[in-house]
Scaffold this active site. Structure first.
Site, PDB file in Angstrom:
ATOM      1  N   HIS A 372       6.351  -7.757   4.567  1.00 54.76           N
ATOM      2  CA  HIS A 372       6.874  -6.677   2.855  1.00 54.76           C
ATOM      3  C   HIS A 372       7.310  -5.084   3.022  1.00 54.76           C
ATOM      4  CE1 HIS A 372       6.055 -10.761   2.598  1.00 54.76           C
ATOM      5  NE2 HIS A 372       7.430 -11.108   1.633  1.00 54.76           N
ATOM      6  N   GLY A 373       6.809  -4.593   3.551  1.00 55.15           N
ATOM      7  CA  GLY A 373       6.761  -3.024   3.061  1.00 55.15           C
ATOM      8  C   GLY A 373       6.192  -2.532   3.859  1.00 55.15           C
TER       9      GLY A 373
END
Length: 526
Positions: A372-373
Site C-alpha cells: 500500500h505504500g
C-alpha cells in the site's frame, strides 16, 4: 421543494451554455493528459466519452478482433488520461509478460519454466520497486550508513545525506503489475494456457474498468469472457446501473463530502480537536475509505457488466465482520485472495506446522501493508493485521468456541465480535491515514487523554451535514442483504425512462454536493 424543481429545470440551460462556450481549443485541452485532473469514473468527461464509446462498442459486438482492438485503444487512452506518457510502461509490462508467458507455455523442462517465471517476477518487482520504493530504500540505506559510520568512525558513511528523488508514480501500477504476475504464475502452475495474440493480452491487462484501482481480475476468470459476443439482458443492465449509481453516491457524495469537510481537517491538525472529535474523525475515515474504494469497485464492476463482463464482488459489507479473518474475506477481496494464493501459499501456507502458518500470515500481511505504500506507517498497519490474524488462528485452535465468521456465532457473540473487530480495524486506519507517525500519535493521545464528550452536542450542531452523511453511510453499510436486493430489483424492473431519470437525479445530487476540485480515488496512489 420549489427550489429543487427550479434547480432541476435549470440543468438543461446550464448544459447548453457550457457546450456553447466549449471551443475547439478548450476541447483539445480537455482531451489531452492533465496532471492535476486525471480521468475519473465520477467525472463528466468520462460520462460523455463512455456514452460515445458504448455506441460504437455495441456495433462491434459480432466482430471479436475489431472489438478487442477498439476496447484496447480506449483503455490505453483512459490510462493516458490518468498517467500521461507512462501508458508506455503498461505496454512494456504487458509485452514482457506476454513473451515470457508464451515461453513458459512452450518450455518442457522444469528448470527452464522456473527460470522464466523468476525472470517475469523479477522484472515486475524491479519496475514496481523503482517507482514505489526507491526513495524508501534510499532513505533506509542512508540512515543505516550513518549509523554504521558512527559505530566504526567512518566519515564518508557519516556524511551520507538523503534527498528525495522526484519519481512519478503511475496510477494503479500495483494493480496491473499484480494482475500480470498472476497470469504468469498461473501458466507456470498449469492452471491456464498462454494467450497467443499480443493484442489479446494487452486487452486483458489494460481493460479500463478495473485498470487503475482494481479489482484485480484473474486471467482464468477474464480470458474466457473475451471471446464471447457481449450480451446484456435487462437484469444485467439493471444490476450494472444499480452498481454504478451506488458507487457514484458512495464516492462523490459520502466519501468526498466527509473527507473535505471534516476528516481531512482532523488528520491535518489533531491537536485542534478534542478526543471525541478525533474519534469521530477515525470513524469518518473508516467510512470514507470504504465508500471511496468500494464505490470505485462498484462502478468498475457495473461498467464491466454493461460491456458484457462479470467481475467477482470486491467488497462484502466488511464492517459487519465479527472476526479479523472474516474482515479479510470481505474487504478488498481481490487483493486478499491474491495475497493468499500467490504469497501466503507460496510461503508454505498452513502446510508446515502451526508456527510457520502464523509466521506466513504475518509476513503476508506485512508485505501487504508495504504494497500500500513505502512507509513505516503502512508496515505497522500490515503488521497489526498480520498479528491479529495469527492470534485469531491460535485462539481457534486452542478454544473451539472461537469461530471464523459471525454467521457461526450466537447473536451476543456476533455483536460483540463486530464491535471489537470494527474498532481494531479503525485503530489500524489511524496509521493508514496519518501523514506521519507524529500525527498518528497525536490522534491517539487526544482520544485517550483529552476526550471531552461534553462537546458532542456542539459538534453535531456544527457538522450537521457530516453527521447526517456518516449516519446514512453506516446505515447503508449495515443494511440487510434482502433490502439491498429489493432496491436493486426496483432499479432493474423500472422502465427505461425512469432509469434515465435516476441517472440524471444522481448526477444532479453529485453536482450539488461536490467540491470545487475533483477528488481522486484513494487507491489511485497504490
Amino acid at each position: 421543494m420549489d427550489e429543487l424543481i427550479s434547480k432541476l429545470l435549470a440543468v438543461p440551460e446550464q448544459l447548453q451554455t457550457y457546450f456553447s462556450q466549449l471551443s475547439l481549443s478548450r476541447l483539445g485541452d480537455i482531451l489531452v493528459y492533465q496532471p492535476n485532473a486525471p480521468m475519473l469514473f465520477s467525472s463528466g468527461l468520462f460520462f460523455f466519452l463512455f456514452i460515445g464509446f458504448l455506441m460504437i462498442y455495441m456495433s462491434l459486438r459480432k466482430n471479436t478482433t475489431a472489438r478487442i482492438l477498439y476496447v484496447t485503444l480506449f483503455s490505453l487512452y483512459f490510462y493516458y488520461k490518468s498517467s500521461g506518457i507512462w501508458f508506455l510502461l503498461l505496454l512494456f509490462t504487458a509485452t514482457s509478460d506476454f513473451i515470457i508467458g508464451e515461453a513458459i507455455g512452450d518450455a518442457r523442462r522444469l528448470w527452464l519454466r522456473k527460470l522464466l517465471v523468476t525472470l517475469s517476477v523479477g522484472i515486475n518487482l524491479c519496475v514496481l520497486g523503482y517507482f514505489k520504493y526507491f526513495n524508501f530504500l534510499y532513505s533506509l540505506v542512508c540512515e543505516l550508513g550513518n549509523e554504521i559510520g558512527y559505530l566504526i568512525g567512518n566519515s564518508t558513511l557519516q556524511s551520507l545525506h538523503y534527498e528525495k528523488v522526484d519519481i512519478f508514480l503511475p496510477v494503479g501500477i500495483s494493480f496491473f503489475t499484480f494482475q500480470s504476475m498472476s497470469y504468469i504464475i498461473d501458466i507456470y502452475r498449469g492452471r491456464i494456457h498462454p494467450l497467443r495474440r499480443w493484442l489479446d493480452y494487452v486487452f486483458y491487462v489494460s481493460f479500463f474498468p478495473q485498470l487503475v484501482a482494481g479489482p484485480i481480475v484473474r486471467a482464468r476468470d477474464f480470458i474466457p469472457q473475451m471471446y464471447k459476443e457481449p450480451t446484456v439482458n435487462r437484469a444485467q443492465f439493471g444490476e450494472g446501473l444499480f452498481l454504478i449509481l451506488c458507487g457514484l453516491f458512495k464516492k462523490a457524495v459520502i466519501s468526498d463530502y466527509i473527507s473535505l469537510n471534516f476528516v481531512d481537517r482532523v488528520f491535518d491538525a489533531p491537536l485542534l480537536y478534542t478526543g471525541v472529535e478525533n474519534l469521530i474523525g477515525v470513524y469518518g475515515y473508516a467510512l470514507q475509505i470504504y465508500c471511496d474504494f468500494s464505490g470505485y469497485s462498484d462502478m468498475a464492476i457495473g461498467i464491466a457488466l454493461l460491456l458484457g463482463f462479470r467481475f467477482n464482488i470486491n467488497f462484502d459489507s466488511p464492517y459487519q465482520s465479527a472476526t479479523i479473518t472474516e474482515f479479510w474475506r470481505r474487504w478488498h477481496i481481490s487483493l486478499s485472495s491474491w495475497l493468499k494464493d500467490y504469497l501466503y501459499i507460496s510461503l508454505g501456507g498452513n502446510r508446515k506446522g502451526k508456527f510457520r502458518q502464523y509466521l506466513n500470515l504475518f509476513i503476508t500481511m506485512l508485505l501487504g501493508g508495504l504494497w500500500h505504500g513505502a512507509s513505516l506507517r503502512f508496515v505497522l498497519w500490515g503488521a497489526l493485521h498480520g498479528i491479529s490474524l495469527a492470534i485469531h488462528k491460535l485462539l481457534m485452535s486452542c478454544f473451539p468456541s472461537f469461530k471464523t465468521v459471525g454467521s457461526e456465532m450466537s447473536w451476543v457473540h456476533r455483536v460483540s465480535g463486530v464491535l471489537i473487530t470494527f474498532h481494531l480495524v479503525c485503530f489500524g486506519w489511524i496509521f493508514f491515514r496519518a501523514d506521519t507517525m507524529q500525527i498518528a500519535g497525536e490522534v491517539m493521545s487526544q482520544i485517550l487523554f483529552h476526550f471531552h464528550p461534553e462537546v458532542l452536542p456542539q459538534f453535531i450542531t456544527g457538522y450537521t451535514g457530516v453527521c447526517f452523511l456518516m449516519l446514512l453511510g453506516y446505515l447503508f453499510h449495515f443494511m440487510p442483504k434482502p433490502v439491498e436486493s429489493a432496491m436493486q430489483m426496483v432499479v432493474t424492473r423500472s422502465p427505461l425512462i425512469i432509469q434515465v431519470l435516476m441517472v440524471v437525479l444522481a448526477i444532479f445530487i453529485v453536482i450539488q454536493v461536490k467540491s470545487a476540485g475533483v477528488q481522486p480515488f484513494i487507491y489511485f496512489q497504490f
